[in-house]
Design a protein around this motif. Structure first.
Motif, PDB file in Angstrom:
ATOM      1  N   SER A  53       0.720  -1.300  -0.075  1.00 20.18           N
ATOM      2  CA  SER A  53       0.145  -0.170  -0.051  1.00 20.18           C
ATOM      3  C   SER A  53       0.869   1.115   0.110  1.00 20.18           C
ATOM      4  O   SER A  53       1.993   1.296   0.169  1.00 20.18           O
ATOM      5  N   VAL A  54       0.178   2.590  -0.001  1.00 17.82           N
ATOM      6  CA  VAL A  54       0.992   3.814  -0.226  1.00 17.82           C
ATOM      7  C   VAL A  54       1.350   3.852   1.275  1.00 17.82           C
ATOM      8  O   VAL A  54       2.545   4.813   1.480  1.00 17.82           O
ATOM      9  N   SER A  55       0.850   3.256   2.366  1.00 11.63           N
ATOM     10  CA  SER A  55       1.654   3.406   3.721  1.00 11.63           C
ATOM     11  C   SER A  55       2.644   2.579   3.929  1.00 11.63           C
ATOM     12  O   SER A  55       3.289   2.477   5.054  1.00 11.63           O
ATOM     13  N   ASN A  56       3.023   1.595   2.786  1.00 13.10           N
ATOM     14  CA  ASN A  56       4.153   0.819   2.829  1.00 13.10           C
ATOM     15  C   ASN A  56       3.751  -0.595   3.812  1.00 13.10           C
ATOM     16  O   ASN A  56       4.652  -1.027   4.472  1.00 13.10           O
ATOM     17  N   ASN A  57       2.667  -0.780   3.780  1.00 13.33           N
ATOM     18  CA  ASN A  57       1.938  -2.090   4.311  1.00 13.33           C
ATOM     19  C   ASN A  57       1.937  -3.166   3.216  1.00 13.33           C
ATOM     20  O   ASN A  57       1.477  -2.771   2.230  1.00 13.33           O
ATOM     21  N   ASN A  58       2.459  -4.221   3.592  1.00 10.22           N
ATOM     22  CA  ASN A  58       2.315  -5.569   2.933  1.00 10.22           C
ATOM     23  C   ASN A  58       0.843  -6.306   3.134  1.00 10.22           C
ATOM     24  O   ASN A  58       0.578  -6.415   4.322  1.00 10.22           O
ATOM     25  N   TYR A  59       0.131  -6.575   1.950  1.00  6.61           N
ATOM     26  CA  TYR A  59      -0.939  -7.425   1.967  1.00  6.61           C
ATOM     27  C   TYR A  59      -0.946  -8.624   1.125  1.00  6.61           C
ATOM     28  O   TYR A  59      -0.360  -8.632  -0.007  1.00  6.61           O
ATOM     29  N   LEU A  60      -1.554  -9.601   1.817  1.00  5.19           N
ATOM     30  CA  LEU A  60      -1.772 -10.843   1.113  1.00  5.19           C
ATOM     31  C   LEU A  60      -3.260 -11.047   0.405  1.00  5.19           C
ATOM     32  O   LEU A  60      -4.274 -10.815   1.267  1.00  5.19           O
ATOM     33  N   GLY A  61      -3.529 -11.146  -0.824  1.00  7.58           N
ATOM     34  CA  GLY A  61      -4.792 -11.033  -1.242  1.00  7.58           C
ATOM     35  C   GLY A  61      -4.975 -12.625  -1.872  1.00  7.58           C
ATOM     36  O   GLY A  61      -4.177 -13.189  -2.462  1.00  7.58           O
ATOM     37  N   VAL A  62      -6.137 -13.020  -1.536  1.00  6.89           N
ATOM     38  CA  VAL A  62      -6.571 -14.340  -1.773  1.00  6.89           C
ATOM     39  C   VAL A  62      -8.059 -14.467  -2.193  1.00  6.89           C
ATOM     40  O   VAL A  62      -8.777 -13.896  -1.771  1.00  6.89           O
ATOM     41  N   ALA A 115     -13.747 -12.863  -3.113  1.00  6.83           N
ATOM     42  CA  ALA A 115     -12.474 -12.503  -2.434  1.00  6.83           C
ATOM     43  C   ALA A 115     -12.753 -13.541  -1.071  1.00  6.83           C
ATOM     44  O   ALA A 115     -13.639 -13.447  -0.358  1.00  6.83           O
ATOM     45  N   LEU A 116     -11.597 -13.851  -0.392  1.00 12.67           N
ATOM     46  CA  LEU A 116     -11.312 -14.455   1.104  1.00 12.67           C
ATOM     47  C   LEU A 116     -10.875 -13.376   1.824  1.00 12.67           C
ATOM     48  O   LEU A 116     -11.477 -13.320   2.888  1.00 12.67           O
ATOM     49  N   THR A 117      -9.878 -12.919   1.391  1.00 13.28           N
ATOM     50  CA  THR A 117      -9.079 -11.894   2.217  1.00 13.28           C
ATOM     51  C   THR A 117      -8.174 -10.953   1.662  1.00 13.28           C
ATOM     52  O   THR A 117      -7.733 -11.166   0.686  1.00 13.28           O
ATOM     53  N   THR A 118      -7.971  -9.988   2.275  1.00 12.61           N
ATOM     54  CA  THR A 118      -6.723  -9.114   1.978  1.00 12.61           C
ATOM     55  C   THR A 118      -6.174  -8.778   3.280  1.00 12.61           C
ATOM     56  O   THR A 118      -6.388  -7.765   3.949  1.00 12.61           O
ATOM     57  N   VAL A 137      -5.415 -12.785 -12.257  1.00 20.01           N
ATOM     58  CA  VAL A 137      -6.001 -11.194 -12.591  1.00 20.01           C
ATOM     59  C   VAL A 137      -7.183 -11.209 -11.405  1.00 20.01           C
ATOM     60  O   VAL A 137      -7.197  -9.830 -11.159  1.00 20.01           O
ATOM     61  N   PRO A 138      -7.566 -12.180 -10.858  1.00 21.22           N
ATOM     62  CA  PRO A 138      -8.694 -11.899  -9.682  1.00 21.22           C
ATOM     63  C   PRO A 138      -7.950 -11.265  -8.793  1.00 21.22           C
ATOM     64  O   PRO A 138      -8.784 -10.124  -7.943  1.00 21.22           O
ATOM     65  N   CYS A 139      -6.961 -11.616  -8.211  1.00 19.59           N
ATOM     66  CA  CYS A 139      -6.329 -10.834  -7.195  1.00 19.59           C
ATOM     67  C   CYS A 139      -5.580  -9.597  -7.792  1.00 19.59           C
ATOM     68  O   CYS A 139      -6.031  -8.614  -6.621  1.00 19.59           O
ATOM     69  N   GLU A 140      -5.395  -9.382  -8.932  1.00 21.61           N
ATOM     70  CA  GLU A 140      -4.820  -7.827  -9.449  1.00 21.61           C
ATOM     71  C   GLU A 140      -6.019  -6.951  -9.081  1.00 21.61           C
ATOM     72  O   GLU A 140      -5.948  -5.721  -8.783  1.00 21.61           O
ATOM     73  N   ASN A 168      -9.353  -4.911   5.006  1.00 22.28           N
ATOM     74  CA  ASN A 168      -9.911  -6.163   4.732  1.00 22.28           C
ATOM     75  C   ASN A 168     -11.195  -6.243   4.285  1.00 22.28           C
ATOM     76  O   ASN A 168     -11.776  -6.777   3.464  1.00 22.28           O
ATOM     77  N   GLN A 169     -11.881  -5.547   5.082  1.00 20.36           N
ATOM     78  CA  GLN A 169     -13.491  -5.887   5.287  1.00 20.36           C
ATOM     79  C   GLN A 169     -13.994  -4.822   4.202  1.00 20.36           C
ATOM     80  O   GLN A 169     -14.908  -5.227   3.402  1.00 20.36           O
ATOM     81  N   LEU A 170     -13.495  -3.638   3.990  1.00 25.23           N
ATOM     82  CA  LEU A 170     -13.972  -2.667   2.978  1.00 25.23           C
ATOM     83  C   LEU A 170     -13.528  -3.185   1.583  1.00 25.23           C
ATOM     84  O   LEU A 170     -14.410  -3.363   0.569  1.00 25.23           O
ATOM     85  N   VAL A 171     -12.399  -3.965   1.277  1.00 28.03           N
ATOM     86  CA  VAL A 171     -12.044  -4.642   0.059  1.00 28.03           C
ATOM     87  C   VAL A 171     -12.691  -5.855  -0.319  1.00 28.03           C
ATOM     88  O   VAL A 171     -13.393  -5.843  -1.361  1.00 28.03           O
ATOM     89  N   CYS A 172     -13.093  -6.775   0.878  1.00 25.75           N
ATOM     90  CA  CYS A 172     -13.860  -7.803   0.613  1.00 25.75           C
ATOM     91  C   CYS A 172     -15.398  -7.473   0.184  1.00 25.75           C
ATOM     92  O   CYS A 172     -16.014  -8.101  -0.583  1.00 25.75           O
ATOM     93  N   LEU A 173     -15.941  -6.335   0.896  1.00 23.39           N
ATOM     94  CA  LEU A 173     -17.202  -6.098   0.745  1.00 23.39           C
ATOM     95  C   LEU A 173     -17.413  -5.362  -0.512  1.00 23.39           C
ATOM     96  O   LEU A 173     -18.488  -5.754  -1.192  1.00 23.39           O
ATOM     97  N   SER A 174     -16.489  -4.831  -0.960  1.00 23.28           N
ATOM     98  CA  SER A 174     -16.663  -4.258  -2.381  1.00 23.28           C
ATOM     99  C   SER A 174     -16.575  -5.385  -3.440  1.00 23.28           C
ATOM    100  O   SER A 174     -17.311  -5.318  -4.444  1.00 23.28           O
ATOM    101  N   ASN A 175     -15.922  -6.415  -3.202  1.00 23.12           N
ATOM    102  CA  ASN A 175     -16.075  -7.546  -4.017  1.00 23.12           C
ATOM    103  C   ASN A 175     -17.149  -8.498  -3.894  1.00 23.12           C
ATOM    104  O   ASN A 175     -17.978  -8.806  -4.941  1.00 23.12           O
ATOM    105  N   TRP A 176     -17.414  -8.500  -2.757  1.00 24.46           N
ATOM    106  CA  TRP A 176     -18.995  -9.451  -2.632  1.00 24.46           C
ATOM    107  C   TRP A 176     -20.102  -8.610  -2.964  1.00 24.46           C
ATOM    108  O   TRP A 176     -21.237  -9.306  -3.429  1.00 24.46           O
ATOM    109  N   LEU A 177     -20.265  -7.333  -2.813  1.00 22.13           N
ATOM    110  CA  LEU A 177     -21.449  -6.775  -3.006  1.00 22.13           C
ATOM    111  C   LEU A 177     -21.896  -6.271  -4.563  1.00 22.13           C
ATOM    112  O   LEU A 177     -22.910  -6.035  -4.979  1.00 22.13           O
TER     113      LEU A 177
END
Length: 446
Positions: A34-43, A58-61, A409-412, A435-444
């Motif tokens: 991220s821009v705050s230099n934090n690492n995330y794993l997307g699945v 999505a399962l998680t970010t 590509v789904p992760c991208e 994580n919750q915002l990204v997953c909700l954006s994907n789910w909804l």
């Protein structure tokens, strides 16, 4: 954020219920900073339901603290699988071809599916560097930069486009990490060639203009890269079956990259380098899985994308898998069984029924092979929905193999959403909220 948390938990329960009844689940995973230099794993998870619907979500970010060593990456994937109670259902894990991800996949009890889109784009980059397009592309980037970095220059270009009756559109700069950006840049330059020349003729600049021969090179380069762009976008879909398309698509690319006598030397060099590099990278993919996915797709079950010498081997493998699915009879002990002579007589008398059971997988394969192939435009899942009763054992394998995505590509796409959420003004968001915002954006969006 309370309502967000409640909505997340509600939607998560629905996804858990979907996964609870799933027979097989395929995963894709990748890392993002991220821009705050934090690492995330997307699945992301992918499955074909019993009603023959392809579901992807999505399962998680999740934020990761450890360095991306293979052991840590493997443990992260296992943690996600355990958290969602799908560890025993996961068939494949799709990642890019980075060394740490490839090594992590070897430590996991799942099949590894390297991202075919990454492989294809890497072959394009290598081929461009080994052919005669480097100088022309360098000039293109400087011309695009001349208009992109100056609003006044861009406005003059649009005026010329309007005067020539062309659509007013800005030029596109290619980015090494953005797939298909080179072909998009070249296409836009070719379309606006007259307007660019007219604009630059009226300006004082230090640009080195493209020669007529180099403009011809750009036309040929567009022709070369357009099939690659089409295949990349085709393999990047998650709303339809893509794994079975890989081998036919790569076969198509090998065909269009066949050098002809009319090709200039630099085009021959590009085609030769592309075919060689792609072939070497394809050897490192999960070809066994791709072959079975191809044969289980009624569009491609004729296996014309494979050499003739390999086709029967795929059918033999599929027949062996059906044989493993067949129930095995428990062996009788010699004490409880009848005398050997009577047993042999019984076996001879019952040979018809026994042979039927033994050759059943062969009959299943024969019936499936006898089915006519469907059109390229038809949906293989709709075909299986209509024919699963006639091919029940093969249908189970089809749900397993056709659910695997051909790319990551789904992760991208998850990371594209995450990039809009974690901006400079929102860089202090808690990882749980991200994580919750990204997953909700994907789910909804479904």
């Amino acid at each position: 954020m309370t309502k967000i948390h409640e909505l997340y938990e509600t939607e998560k329960k629905k996804k858990i219920e979907d996964l609870a009844v799933a027979e097989y689940v395929a995963l894709t995973g990748d890392h993002w900073t991220s821009v705050s230099n934090n690492n995330y794993l997307g699945v992301t998870a992918h499955q074909i339901t019993k009603t023959w619907e392809l579901k992807s979500f999505a399962l998680t970010t999740m934020k990761t603290e450890e360095r991306h060593f293979a052991e840590a990456c493997a443990e992260q994937f296992l943690t996600v699988a355990r958290k969602w109670a799908i560890e025993g259902k996961v068939t494949t894990i799709g990642t890019d071809s980075a060394r740490n991800m490839t090594a992590a996949a070897r430590l996991l009890p799942f099949e590894h599916m390297p991202c075919i889109a990454h492989i294809l784009q890497r072959s394009i980059t290598v081929s461009l560097n080994d052919s005669g397009f480097v100088n022309a592309l360098s000039k293109c980037r400087k011309i695009v930069g001349h208009f992109k970095h100056s609003p006044a220059n861009a406005a003059e270009l649009q005026s010329q486009q309007a005067a020539l009756g062309q659509q007013q559109e800005p030029l596109i700069q290619d980015v090494p990490t953005r797939w298909n950006s080179t072909v998009e840049m070249v296409k836009r330059l070719n379309r606006t060639e007259a307007a660019i020349k007219a604009t630059l003729d009226q300006q004082h600049h230090k640009l080195v203009m493209l020669t007529p021969q180099e403009w011809d090179k750009l036309q040929r380069l567009e022709t070369l890269l357009e099939p690659c762009r089409y295949v990349t976008e085709l393999l990047g879909g998650e709303a339809y079956v893509s794994c079975s398309v890989v081998l036919p698509a790569l076969c198509h690319l090998r065909h269009v990259m066949h050098a002809s006598d009319e090709d200039p030397a630099y085009v021959v060099r590009f085609k030769t380098a592309f075919k060689q590099d792609l072939a070497s990278r394809q050897e490192k993919t999960n070809n066994a899985w791709l072959k079975l996915a191809t044969v289980l797709d009624p569009r491609f079950k004729d296996l014309k994308s494979l050499p003739r010498s390999e086709r029967e081997e795929v059918w033999t493998t599929l027949e062996g898998m059906l044989l493993e699915q067949s129930p095995r009879r428990s062996p009788q002990t010699s004490e409880d069984g009848p005398p050997k002579k009577k047993m042999s007589l019984l076996l001879q008398m019952g040979s018809d029924s026994d042979s039927d059971e033994e050759v059943q997988p062969g009959r299943d394969i024969h019936r499936y092979r006898a089915e006519p192939s469907i059109s390229m435009e038809d949906c293989p899942l709709q075909w299986w929905s209509a024919h699963s009763g006639a091919h029940d054992k093969l249908a189970l394998l089809a749900r397993k193999y056709l659910a695997t995505p051909a790319s990551t590509v789904p992760c991208e796409r998850l990371f594209s959403v995450a990039g809009h959420i974690v901006q400079k003004k929102r860089s202090a968001l808690l990882s749980e909220n991200v994580n919750q915002l990204v997953c909700l954006s994907n789910w909804l969006k479904e």
